[in-house]
Design an enzyme around this catalytic site. Structure first.
Site, mmCIF file in Angstrom:
data_model
loop_
_atom_site.group_PDB
_atom_site.id
_atom_site.type_symbol
_atom_site.label_atom_id
_atom_site.label_comp_id
_atom_site.label_asym_id
_atom_site.label_seq_id
_atom_site.Cartn_x
_atom_site.Cartn_y
_atom_site.Cartn_z
ATOM 1 N N THR A 48 0.805 -1.111 0.064
ATOM 2 C CA THR A 48 -0.071 -0.240 -0.156
ATOM 3 C C THR A 48 0.830 1.296 -0.080
ATOM 4 O OG1 THR A 48 -1.702 -1.066 1.150
ATOM 5 C CG2 THR A 48 -1.674 1.123 1.561
ATOM 6 N N THR A 88 1.878 -4.383 4.221
ATOM 7 C CA THR A 88 1.595 -4.757 5.768
ATOM 8 C C THR A 88 1.311 -6.101 5.981
ATOM 9 O OG1 THR A 88 -0.430 -3.892 5.656
ATOM 10 C CG2 THR A 88 1.363 -2.254 5.920
ATOM 11 N N ASP A 89 0.293 -6.827 5.007
ATOM 12 C CA ASP A 89 -0.227 -7.865 5.340
ATOM 13 C C ASP A 89 0.960 -9.088 5.965
ATOM 14 O OD1 ASP A 89 -2.678 -7.212 4.501
ATOM 15 O OD2 ASP A 89 -3.058 -9.094 3.620
ATOM 16 N N LYS A 109 1.273 -7.881 12.731
ATOM 17 C CA LYS A 109 0.081 -7.178 12.334
ATOM 18 C C LYS A 109 -0.963 -7.417 13.303
ATOM 19 C CE LYS A 109 -2.631 -5.237 8.283
ATOM 20 N NZ LYS A 109 -2.748 -5.219 7.103
#
Lengths: 448, 448
Positions: free
Chosen positions: B105, B181-182, B260
């Site tokens: 992202t 980020t996943d 996360k």
């Protein structure tokens, strides 16, 4: 005018009046198969359904028996109307709590030969250790099984749900399930889906320290569970455990929103994406509701929606970088009925697996997406992979915990294998397993 | 006396002196394959290894080139010794940061046709949007790949690790990896095991809002990552992300201890069972170390222990009630090399699976136990099931995250398949992936 049958009404009251029975009388109730219960007739508790007769047995426990099960009533002996003994009985009137023992540390002891903890102690033994229990209720104790919680399976969920259902039918005022903590969250979710519209909270409780250790949390947790099932205004399945490491407070967590978040702390259980329903002051043993979004107690046993079957051909699969699609293919080949994916972020898994997932759906397998972040909601419309997964037929799991989605899918698939219906049911919010309102303070604070 | 070659020493200094080069001179460096870099000779940065020549290219970026790669040096033009222009160049001297773009992202944009977010923006474009970046360093930007992070695999980890290694060899002063980020936590762990004894922090950074949205966290996270890689005293792989939902502070989390924890919040990344290494004030862009247990920067490139191979025949398997042993059997049949179990509580899985696990170990498969509670440590000596699993050959994963244990096992198995050696390596604490000291305040506070 004095009421000699306080709390009793309708048909039960008329039957008792016809026999000249009043509170404090020793009565004998004949059930089918020549089963007999004899004891002192007790006042009717406000939460019990109206068909229940409450009798204090000679072992000190109160038992609630439905008039529908009684074929004959004998009045054995009656004490003087309004006399001291009857008053004493009325003052000592206690609700009846069923304790269903399902093993775990709360009913375990240390094997002194090896130092290991083994399930051993029965709930009855536990009550000898915790005499304060008698201040709150009479108890009917039943050991369903004595296993460590990692050995729980959907078959056990079914057995516990059936016992809870029967206990409520028998007119108890509260139900406490003692359970190992490892998988207590899963069982709580299973009971929540199986037993909807409950007339009382079902309180699951465990301990992080075995009950014969001085530092055990078993006693306070069990007392808090009893207080919760008797006094809370909600008719939901909850997990009652310490809210802090000190012995000051417990939480009653919603069973479908709770998760064991620490391997050893007393406050291991925490609500995820929701607030606990209530807190219990462990000094005063007082309960206070802290979440206004709850399902209130239903009017009684008759209103329960009972459906306690689970499909054991469901897998919970975690996504990770390099996840091997062949694991999905294997589940399809093995004719599994459902797969819950614990995906990444907003609900993703490597896009190279989409073909395997599409094939799974085409073969009639329900595939549900949740997130391994645990906190937050899946949203599969944001990124391309999410959209492609939706297009392949994946059902988004909203903000459900992966564990809750696994239990729910197993429960849904026991009712229907039609994928449209499965999707509809997975997206239906039965017992607040989906929280539409995420507020900022649902996320805990890391102290750094 | 003025130093016309500030920071340069040893062999490099003697070579530059021999050619009459001094800071501010325009020089041309000839490398193998007739590759040429031409630009202004810059002072040597304190963190760079001593074999590096720093040149400001005409595009404004600083580049560090090892003398070992240089076959010929030309001095094209020299300005007056000690003159205004040379002083200006010295004052403007900036460290060189390598930015490795890996998608996500932070480098994505919204497709206005569909509303979906697609990876698109290059790190170079990103720097045009964030002109403040130029205040801290010159940059060398390389787009390694532009994929969404759910598509990362161990092969990508290897490619990123090799690029990091090469960049350090080339003499950069800092390295920032932009990443979705996943799965950023997994990649951070992979880089941490691959590149030990680092002379600088490697900062992974992402965004929870795409960088062309007004609410993006991309700019501040990227600046904080640059500050971290340039100024932090540790030589570890870290994840730099917002510590709160507001734009006030970021954390530099240890890569092997970060996860996360929310699908959408800016402060989704949190350290588990450890404290972040540093916090970065996003207003002042100042970094402060908050965890004293860190690995300091090594002296330079030569000290790096580089080992960036991963075995992709490793599975991460989650335990749940009713877990089907046939999933273990399948992995054994498919000749997997390693299985990480995300067990329950202190490290358990249904005891009925032990025979399948025993067979896996007997066939040479490494089986590691972690806990799905995430917080806390496995302790397989407390309960009978744990002891039986140990006896069957399961390796306890201490307090490692399941995700970190998965990455580590994949890294270990690429080096050895000998189970004794695998066990020894899994229990060796390479980069603080195991925290022997759990303090009370490592567990977050739930606000209820």
């Amino acid at each position: 005018m004095d009421d000699y049958l306080p709390g009793y009404r309708d048909f039960v009251r008329s039957v008792l009046e016809k026999h000249g029975a009043r509170i404090g009388c020793r009565i004998r109730l004949w059930l089918a198969n020549n089963m007999v219960f004899e004891g002192i007739l007790m006042p009717h508790h406000e939460f019990s359904s109206s068909d229940i007769i409450v009798v204090k047995l000679d072992n000190g426990y109160n038992i609630g028996i439905s008039i529908n099960r009684v074929s004959k009533i004998d009045v054995v002996e009656c004490i003087e109307r309004g006399g001291a003994r009857a008053q004493e009985v009325i003052q000592k009137q206690k609700p009846v709590v069923k304790i269903l023992g399902c093993g775990g540390t709360i009913a375990s002891r240390v094997e002194y030969e090896t130092g290991a903890v083994k399930p051993a102690m029965s709930p009855a033994e536990l009550m000898e250790i915790i005499p304060e229990l008698k201040d709150f209720a009479g108890y009917d104790v039943e050991v369903l099984f004595n296993i460590l919680s990692e050995d729980m399976t959907p078959a056990h969920w079914k057995a516990i749900a059936e016992s809870v259902y029967k206990s409520i039918a028998n007119g108890v005022d509260g139900i406490v399930v003692t359970h190992g903590t490892d998988t207590m969250g899963y069982t709580a979710a299973a009971l929540a889906f199986s037993l909807q519209n409950l007339p009382m909270p079902i309180a699951l409780v465990g301990a992080q320290r075995s009950s014969d250790r001085p530092s055990t949390d078993a006693a306070l947790n069990l007392l808090a569970a009893v207080v919760t099932t008797l006094k809370a205004p909600f008719g939901e399945v909850v997990v009652v455990m310490h809210s802090t490491p000190s012995d000051t407070e417990a939480f009653a967590h919603r069973g479908v929103k709770v998760r064991k978040m620490h391997s050893s702390r007393r406050d291991a259980f925490q609500s995820i994406n929701d607030f606990p329903l209530a807190k219990i002051d462990l000094m005063k043993m007082e309960i206070k509701t802290i979440n206004n979004r709850f399902i209130p107690r239903s009017k009684g046993f008759e209103e329960i929606k009972f459906s306690a079957s689970f499909d054991d051909k469901v897998a919970l699969v975690k996504a990770y970088p390099g996840f091997q699609s062949e694991i999905i293919d294997f589940l399809v080949d093995k004719k599994f009925h459902g797969i819950v994916i614990e995906g990444t972020g907003l609900g993703h898994i490597g896009s190279y697996t989409i073909e395997s997932i599409r094939r799974a759906v085409e073969e009639g397998i329900a595939v549900v997406m949740t997130t391994q972040t645990l906190f937050g909601r899946v949203n599969m419309n944001v990124y391309t992979t999410g959209r492609r997964l939706l297009e392949a037929g994946v059902i988004p799991g909203e903000d459900m915990l992966p564990e809750t989605a696994y239990v729910k899918l197993s429960w849904v698939l026991a009712q229907t294998r039609d994928l449209k219906e499965v999707k509809k049911m997975m997206l239906t919010n039965y017992v607040n397993e989906i929280n539409p309102v995420h507020t900022h303070n649902l996320y805990p604070i890391w102290i750094h």
